[in-house]
Scaffold this motif. Structure first.
Motif, short mmCIF file in Angstrom:
data_model
loop_
_atom_site.label_atom_id
_atom_site.label_comp_id
_atom_site.label_asym_id
_atom_site.label_seq_id
_atom_site.Cartn_x
_atom_site.Cartn_y
_atom_site.Cartn_z
N LEU A 1 50.33 77.71 -8.75
CA LEU A 1 49.72 77.93 -7.44
C LEU A 1 49.20 79.35 -7.31
N VAL A 2 48.06 79.45 -6.70
CA VAL A 2 47.47 80.74 -6.39
C VAL A 2 47.25 80.73 -4.89
N ASN A 3 47.26 81.89 -4.28
CA ASN A 3 47.05 81.94 -2.84
C ASN A 3 45.72 81.29 -2.51
N VAL A 4 45.79 80.16 -1.84
CA VAL A 4 44.58 79.40 -1.52
C VAL A 4 44.18 79.57 -0.06
N MET A 5 44.82 80.49 0.60
CA MET A 5 44.51 80.71 2.02
C MET A 5 43.25 81.54 2.14
N ARG A 6 42.45 81.19 3.11
CA ARG A 6 41.24 81.95 3.36
C ARG A 6 41.60 83.24 4.10
N GLU A 7 40.72 84.17 4.06
CA GLU A 7 40.94 85.41 4.79
C GLU A 7 40.90 85.11 6.28
N ASP A 8 41.80 85.70 7.03
CA ASP A 8 41.88 85.46 8.46
C ASP A 8 40.84 86.32 9.17
#
Length: 102
Positions: A58-65
């Protein structure tokens, strides 16, 4: 490692399961086989194998806020039946005698 029927009965009781005697015999054999397989795995040399905490890297898949402009209030209030001072009016859900009670 052999597992005994009394241990299978104990596990079944903890799991709140009821089994017939022939099922207990079958489960005893299955649990013994499972424990034997786990013991066999313990004998494998894993000293050069990196630790795996997840089956998929897993890699951080969150978009920039990033803040986006929202829908204009006037446009949203077009769908409101009644409003007052920019707030949506809804029917009362508590009577006057219930206000402030926890």
């Amino acid at each position: 490692m052999a597992i005994e029927e009394k241990e299978v009965h104990h596990v079944a009781r903890l799991a709140k399961l009821a089994f017939a005697d022939d099922q207990i015999i079958h489960f005893t054999e299955q649990m013994s086989d499972i424990i034997d397989m786990v013991e066999e795995l313990e004998s494998v040399d894993t000293s050069g194998v990196p630790i795996t905490t997840h089956g998929y890297a897993l890699v951080n898949v969150m978009r920039e806020d990033v803040a986006d402009a929202g829908t204009p209030r006037e446009l949203l209030m077009r769908n409101v039946k009644t409003s007052e001072n920019g707030y949506i009016q809804v029917p009362a859900i508590m009577g006057a005698d219930e206000e402030g009670e926890a």
